[in-house]
Scaffold this active site. Sequence first.
Site, PDB file in Angstrom:
ATOM      1  N   CYS A   1      11.528   7.908 -46.264  1.00  0.00           N
ATOM      2  CA  CYS A   1      11.179   9.318 -46.156  1.00  0.00           C
ATOM      3  C   CYS A   1       9.718   9.452 -46.548  1.00  0.00           C
ATOM      4  CB  CYS A   1      12.022  10.167 -47.096  1.00  0.00           C
ATOM      5  SG  CYS A   1      13.780   9.984 -46.801  1.00  0.00           S
TER       6      CYS A   1
ATOM      7  N   ASN B   1      12.878   9.904 -52.023  1.00  0.00           N
ATOM      8  CA  ASN B   1      12.937   8.826 -51.037  1.00  0.00           C
ATOM      9  C   ASN B   1      13.688   7.677 -51.692  1.00  0.00           C
ATOM     10  OD1 ASN B   1      12.401   6.932 -49.002  1.00  0.00           O
ATOM     11  ND2 ASN B   1      10.475   6.335 -49.956  1.00  0.00           N
ATOM     12  N   GLY B   2      14.692   7.124 -51.014  1.00  0.00           N
ATOM     13  CA  GLY B   2      15.444   6.004 -51.587  1.00  0.00           C
ATOM     14  C   GLY B   2      16.925   6.307 -51.605  1.00  0.00           C
TER      15      GLY B   2
ATOM     16  N   GLU C   1      13.491  -1.161 -29.292  1.00  0.00           N
ATOM     17  CA  GLU C   1      13.233  -0.019 -30.171  1.00  0.00           C
ATOM     18  C   GLU C   1      12.548   1.134 -29.452  1.00  0.00           C
ATOM     19  OE1 GLU C   1       9.506  -1.984 -32.652  1.00  0.00           O
ATOM     20  OE2 GLU C   1      10.731  -0.537 -33.697  1.00  0.00           O
TER      21      GLU C   1
ATOM     22  N   GLU D   1       9.825 -11.027 -29.972  1.00  0.00           N
ATOM     23  CA  GLU D   1       9.074  -9.816 -30.293  1.00  0.00           C
ATOM     24  C   GLU D   1       9.033  -8.869 -29.085  1.00  0.00           C
ATOM     25  OE1 GLU D   1       8.126  -8.338 -32.801  1.00  0.00           O
ATOM     26  OE2 GLU D   1       6.466  -7.048 -32.239  1.00  0.00           O
TER      27      GLU D   1
ATOM     28  N   ARG E   1       7.389   8.069 -41.229  1.00  0.00           N
ATOM     29  CA  ARG E   1       8.310   7.435 -42.179  1.00  0.00           C
ATOM     30  C   ARG E   1       9.755   7.901 -42.008  1.00  0.00           C
ATOM     31  NH1 ARG E   1       5.798   5.008 -46.471  1.00  0.00           N
ATOM     32  NH2 ARG E   1       7.714   5.198 -47.655  1.00  0.00           N
TER      33      ARG E   1
ATOM     34  N   LYS F   1       9.387   3.979 -40.104  1.00  0.00           N
ATOM     35  CA  LYS F   1       8.366   2.937 -40.170  1.00  0.00           C
ATOM     36  C   LYS F   1       8.608   1.971 -41.324  1.00  0.00           C
ATOM     37  CE  LYS F   1       4.326   1.153 -39.106  1.00  0.00           C
ATOM     38  NZ  LYS F   1       4.323   0.350 -37.879  1.00  0.00           N
TER      39      LYS F   1
ATOM     40  N   TRP G   1      14.430  10.597 -43.460  1.00  0.00           N
ATOM     41  CA  TRP G   1      15.230   9.657 -42.666  1.00  0.00           C
ATOM     42  C   TRP G   1      16.563   9.587 -43.405  1.00  0.00           C
ATOM     43  CZ3 TRP G   1      17.676   4.886 -43.281  1.00  0.00           C
ATOM     44  CH2 TRP G   1      18.020   4.229 -42.088  1.00  0.00           C
TER      45      TRP G   1
ATOM     46  N   LYS H   1      10.518  -5.050 -29.193  1.00  0.00           N
ATOM     47  CA  LYS H   1       9.700  -3.877 -28.824  1.00  0.00           C
ATOM     48  C   LYS H   1      10.429  -3.039 -27.781  1.00  0.00           C
ATOM     49  CE  LYS H   1       7.264  -3.623 -31.346  1.00  0.00           C
ATOM     50  NZ  LYS H   1       6.925  -4.561 -32.361  1.00  0.00           N
TER      51      LYS H   1
ATOM     52  N   HIS I   1      22.820 -22.878 -22.063  1.00  0.00           N
ATOM     53  CA  HIS I   1      23.907 -22.939 -23.053  1.00  0.00           C
ATOM     54  C   HIS I   1      24.610 -21.582 -23.196  1.00  0.00           C
ATOM     55  CE1 HIS I   1      22.638 -26.958 -24.065  1.00  0.00           C
ATOM     56  NE2 HIS I   1      21.410 -26.513 -24.177  1.00  0.00           N
TER      57      HIS I   1
HETATM   58  O1  M6R Z   1       6.619  -3.128 -43.325  1.00  0.00           O
HETATM   59  P1  M6R Z   1       7.286  -4.408 -42.868  1.00  0.00           P
HETATM   60  O2  M6R Z   1       6.339  -5.301 -42.124  1.00  0.00           O
HETATM   61  O3  M6R Z   1       7.954  -5.127 -43.994  1.00  0.00           O
HETATM   62  O4  M6R Z   1       8.399  -3.935 -41.851  1.00  0.00           O
HETATM   63  C1  M6R Z   1       9.306  -4.865 -41.307  1.00  0.00           C
HETATM   64  C2  M6R Z   1      10.057  -4.282 -40.130  1.00  0.00           C
HETATM   65  O5  M6R Z   1      10.766  -3.133 -40.517  1.00  0.00           O
HETATM   66  C3  M6R Z   1       9.107  -3.885 -38.979  1.00  0.00           C
HETATM   67  O6  M6R Z   1       8.338  -4.983 -38.578  1.00  0.00           O
HETATM   68  C4  M6R Z   1       9.917  -3.372 -37.775  1.00  0.00           C
HETATM   69  O7  M6R Z   1      10.692  -4.384 -37.245  1.00  0.00           O
HETATM   70  C5  M6R Z   1       8.964  -2.791 -36.726  1.00  0.00           C
HETATM   71  N1  M6R Z   1       9.172  -1.379 -36.604  1.00  0.00           N
HETATM   72  C6  M6R Z   1       9.143  -3.357 -35.373  1.00  0.00           C
HETATM   73  O8  M6R Z   1       8.225  -2.838 -34.460  1.00  0.00           O
END
Ligand code: M6R
Length: 605
Positions: free
Chosen positions: A2, A101-102, A487, A480, A27, A600, A75, A484, A503
Site C-alpha cells: 500500500c 501497510n502490511g 502481468e 522474463e 504500490r 509494485k 492493495w 511480462k 519433453h
Molecule cells: O522489488 P523487487 O525487485 O524485490 O520485486 C520483485 C518482484 O515482485 C518484481 O520483480 C515483479 O515480478 C515485477 N512486477 C515483474 O515485472
Amino acid sequence: MCGIVGYTGKATALSPVLEGLRRLEYRGYDSAGIALAVTQGEPLWIEKRAGKLGNLESTLTTVPDAHSGIGHTRWATHGGPTDRNAHPHLDNEGKLALIHNGIIENYVELREELEKRGHTFKSETDTESVVHLLSDARKKHGGDLAAAMREVCSQLRGSFTLLAIHSDEPGRIVGARRNSPLVVGVGDGENFLASDVSAFIAHTKHALELGQDEVVDITATNIVITNLEGDILPQKAYEISWDASAAERGGFEHFMLKEIYEQPKAVADTLIGRTAGLDPEITAGINLEGISKVVIIACGTAFHAGLVGKYAIEKWANISVDVELASEYRYREPSVDGNTLVIPISQSGETMDTLMAMRYARSKGARVFAVCNTNGSTIPRESDAVLYTHAGPEIAVASTKAFLTQLIAMYLIALHLGTVRGSLTSAEHDEIVGHLAELPSKIEQVLETVEPLRALTRQFKEAASMLFLGRHVGFPTALEGALKLKELAYMHAEGFAGGELKHGPIALIDQGTPVVAVMPAFGSLLAEKMASNVQEVKARGAIIIAIGDGDLPSADHMIRIPATHPFLEPVLAVVPLQVIAYEMAIARGNDVDQPRNLAKSVTVE
Ligand code: M6R
C-alpha cells in the site's frame, strides 16, 4: 503493497497528500482515502473510496482547509476492496485516524478482545484492530500518541507501517514501522512521512531513514525518532539523488514506455565507474575470499536476473551458484553457512519474501551482498555490502529498466568474483568490459525497432497463448518475456528452455500459436540447436517471431538486435519482449502501468 503519506506544515494539506498518493499509487490501487485534521478536538474530516485514486479525487469538491493529514492507497489483503475497508480507519469518536501497510497477524485475537471492551468495528480489515488499540493506549498515556504507538507496536505481530493522527493535536503525525517501508521527508516548516521518497520529492530532497521497530513523531518543525522503549535515537539523514521529473511521465503515454526508453541511461549509470573493478567502498563490509558457494535469492523479474547471474558467475568466477525463489528458500531450511555468499536481488529493497530469506541465511552466518535499486531500503540496510543499481525510480508495476540494471549488477559481481578468485584472465575481463561499455548505445539501436514491433504485436492480440523459447541466458530471457506478457496482457504465456520442448511443452503448439524464439548468438552451436527447436514448432503450425543478431530463415518475423558478448545478450533481447507485452496490454485494453491484482512492491507474504 500500500502507499502511505502524511503531511504536516504550512501548506493546505490536501495538495501534498494527494500529490503523494498519485506518486505512490503504483504500490496499490484498489481503494484510496484521506483524513485531515481540520479543527482541534473535533472529528477528523475523512473521505475514502473503492477503486483507483481518481474515484476518490472526483468526490473531493469541497474539502476544508487543514494543515495536516494522512492518505492511503490500498492493495487489499484482509477485507475486499470496498469503501468501508478503505483506509483511513477511525476510532469510535472519529478523532483518531490510522493508515497501515502490511499484515497484522494477530488481528483476530485483538479484535475479539477489543469488541469485549466495547469497541465497534466497521470493516473486515486487520488494520481496524490497531486503531481501537491505539485509541485505548492513547487514553492510558494521557493523550500522548507517540507513547501509545510504542505500546501498541509491542503488541502487534506481523509487518506494518502505521501512520496516525488525532484531532486533539492536529499538527502532529506519529508513524511506526516493522518489516515495511517508511521514510521521513524533512522540509522547511513542513515535514512528510511516506512509503517512499517519490511522494515528497517535489518538496524536499532531505530524507531520514527509519529502522526496524522505530516510532517517528513529527510536527511542522520537529522530528523525534524513538525505539519501542522510548529512547530517542540519532537521525540517519540522506539526500535523494534524483528529482521530481524522474517520477513523472515526461510526455510518454505510460510510465512503462518512458522506463523502456530510459534503459540506455539506466544501464550507463549503473556501469559508471565500476567496470575497472568494484569500488572498495562497495565491498568493504564483505569478505569475498574462501566462498564455497553462491546463493541468489529473489522474486519475479529479479529472480530472472538472478538466473542470468548464475550463468555469468559460474563461468567467470568458477563457483557453483544456486538461484532460489525467495518464497521457497525461506521455508525449507536450506543448508547455508559462513562460506556461503548470498546475493538478494530486489528493486524495491522491501520485498518481504526476499528480506526473510536473506535474514534466514544471515542467521546461519552467510555473507550477504545485496543488489538493490532503492537507497536506504531494508534489504541493503541489513546486508554486509550492497551494489546499488542506478535505474532511478521505476513507477510502472512491470519491471523494465530495473531488470536491465539488475543484469548489469550481476555481470559486475561476476567479474569481481572472477577477479578475486583468479579465475578470469585480464584479457577475458577486458573483453567483457568492452562489451558492457557498448550496451547503452546498442540498447538505443534496439529501441529504434519499437514502432514496427508494436504494429507486429497487434496482429497477435487475439491469440490464446504465446510461448517463449530460449537457451543458455536466452532461457531466463524467455521466462522474463512470458512474465511480462502475463502481468500486462493477462494472456497465457510460458517460457521454456529450447531443449525441453520435446519433453512436454511442444504439445501446446497449435496452428497459429505465436512463438517467440530468443536466439543465441548466430554462428554458435546453441544457435544451431535453437534453429532446430524453431523448426520443430514451426512444423506444428507455430508462427515464429525470432529475436537475434542474425537472420533465421525459418522465422516468420525477425527482430534484429546488435551482436554482443553471448552472456550479455539478455540486456538487448529482453527489450523487444518488453515492447511486445506493453503493446499487447494496450491492444487488449488493459491498464499498462497498473495491471489488475498487482502492486509494485510486495511487502506482504
Ligand atoms: O522489488 P523487487 O525487485 O524485490 O520485486 C520483485 C518482484 O515482485 C518484481 O520483480 C515483479 O515480478 C515485477 N512486477 C515483474 O515485472
